[in-house]
Design a protein around this motif. Sequence first.
Motif, PDB file in Angstrom:
ATOM      1  N   ARG A  54       1.189  -1.663  -0.294  1.00  0.00           N
ATOM      2  CA  ARG A  54       0.544  -0.016   0.349  1.00  0.00           C
ATOM      3  C   ARG A  54       1.131   0.809   0.069  1.00  0.00           C
ATOM      4  O   ARG A  54       2.161   1.297   0.566  1.00  0.00           O
ATOM      5  CB  ARG A  54      -1.079  -0.130   1.340  1.00  0.00           C
ATOM      6  CG  ARG A  54      -1.860  -0.748   1.603  1.00  0.00           C
ATOM      7  CD  ARG A  54      -2.883  -0.912   1.599  1.00  0.00           C
ATOM      8  NE  ARG A  54      -4.181  -1.885   1.878  1.00  0.00           N
ATOM      9  CZ  ARG A  54      -4.694  -2.658   0.895  1.00  0.00           C
ATOM     10  NH1 ARG A  54      -5.137  -1.915  -0.642  1.00  0.00           N
ATOM     11  NH2 ARG A  54      -5.093  -3.610   0.668  1.00  0.00           N
ATOM     12  N   THR A  55      -0.024   2.403  -0.246  1.00  0.00           N
ATOM     13  CA  THR A  55       1.050   3.678  -0.362  1.00  0.00           C
ATOM     14  C   THR A  55       0.460   4.899   0.818  1.00  0.00           C
ATOM     15  O   THR A  55      -0.999   4.364   0.523  1.00  0.00           O
ATOM     16  CB  THR A  55       1.032   4.255  -1.761  1.00  0.00           C
ATOM     17  OG1 THR A  55      -0.607   4.046  -2.038  1.00  0.00           O
ATOM     18  CG2 THR A  55       1.125   3.729  -2.202  1.00  0.00           C
ATOM     19  N   VAL A  56       0.459   5.253   1.617  1.00  0.00           N
ATOM     20  CA  VAL A  56      -0.288   5.890   2.165  1.00  0.00           C
ATOM     21  C   VAL A  56       0.015   7.542   2.253  1.00  0.00           C
ATOM     22  O   VAL A  56       1.319   7.711   1.572  1.00  0.00           O
ATOM     23  CB  VAL A  56       0.037   5.959   3.924  1.00  0.00           C
ATOM     24  CG1 VAL A  56       1.201   6.178   4.896  1.00  0.00           C
ATOM     25  CG2 VAL A  56      -0.650   6.867   5.399  1.00  0.00           C
ATOM     26  N   THR A  57      -0.676   8.834   1.526  1.00  0.00           N
ATOM     27  CA  THR A  57      -0.775  10.002   1.864  1.00  0.00           C
ATOM     28  C   THR A  57      -1.377  10.647   2.554  1.00  0.00           C
ATOM     29  O   THR A  57      -2.043  10.908   2.837  1.00  0.00           O
ATOM     30  CB  THR A  57      -1.310  10.414   0.136  1.00  0.00           C
ATOM     31  OG1 THR A  57      -0.924   9.722  -0.633  1.00  0.00           O
ATOM     32  CG2 THR A  57      -1.166  11.844  -0.054  1.00  0.00           C
ATOM     33  N   PHE A  58      -0.016  11.494   3.330  1.00  0.00           N
ATOM     34  CA  PHE A  58      -0.524  12.952   4.347  1.00  0.00           C
ATOM     35  C   PHE A  58      -1.251  14.229   3.457  1.00  0.00           C
ATOM     36  O   PHE A  58       0.021  14.980   3.323  1.00  0.00           O
ATOM     37  CB  PHE A  58       0.709  12.861   5.817  1.00  0.00           C
ATOM     38  CG  PHE A  58       0.382  11.177   5.887  1.00  0.00           C
ATOM     39  CD1 PHE A  58       0.087  11.272   7.302  1.00  0.00           C
ATOM     40  CD2 PHE A  58       1.658  10.218   5.914  1.00  0.00           C
ATOM     41  CE1 PHE A  58       0.388   9.593   8.008  1.00  0.00           C
ATOM     42  CE2 PHE A  58       1.810   9.341   6.227  1.00  0.00           C
ATOM     43  CZ  PHE A  58       1.152   9.104   7.781  1.00  0.00           C
ATOM     44  N   LEU A  59      -2.128  14.565   4.081  1.00  0.00           N
ATOM     45  CA  LEU A  59      -2.433  15.878   3.309  1.00  0.00           C
ATOM     46  C   LEU A  59      -2.178  16.866   4.441  1.00  0.00           C
ATOM     47  O   LEU A  59      -2.540  16.664   5.720  1.00  0.00           O
ATOM     48  CB  LEU A  59      -3.294  16.134   2.531  1.00  0.00           C
ATOM     49  CG  LEU A  59      -3.894  14.693   0.786  1.00  0.00           C
ATOM     50  CD1 LEU A  59      -4.822  14.805   0.870  1.00  0.00           C
ATOM     51  CD2 LEU A  59      -2.514  15.878   0.286  1.00  0.00           C
ATOM     52  N   GLY A  60      -1.444  17.920   4.040  1.00  0.00           N
ATOM     53  CA  GLY A  60      -2.012  18.905   5.332  1.00  0.00           C
ATOM     54  C   GLY A  60      -1.566  19.989   5.247  1.00  0.00           C
ATOM     55  O   GLY A  60      -1.036  20.199   4.047  1.00  0.00           O
TER      56      GLY A  60
END
Length: 88
Positions: A54-60
Amino acid sequence: MKRKSTPYQTDFPLEYYNGTGHIEIIGNRECVVDGLKSILEYSSEKIKLNIGRRTVTFLGSALHIGSFTGDGAVIEGEIMTMEFSDAG
């Protein structure tokens, strides 16, 4: 009579032990990621990590990697959302 041993059981899911990624969220300002394979994108608004299948993307905002090892990282900043997708 021989004693039969039983495996030690915990509350952690099996996925935690078989080499897949593990993410621990601490409030909305810090996230610990274990099982890190690579950093795919890195900016102050978006950090995208490969954690195996999987990939995980953090937005902020004001996002950065506070600490980094060969298999883990700590994402810090104002984390607004996390998105998961297949690494494929």
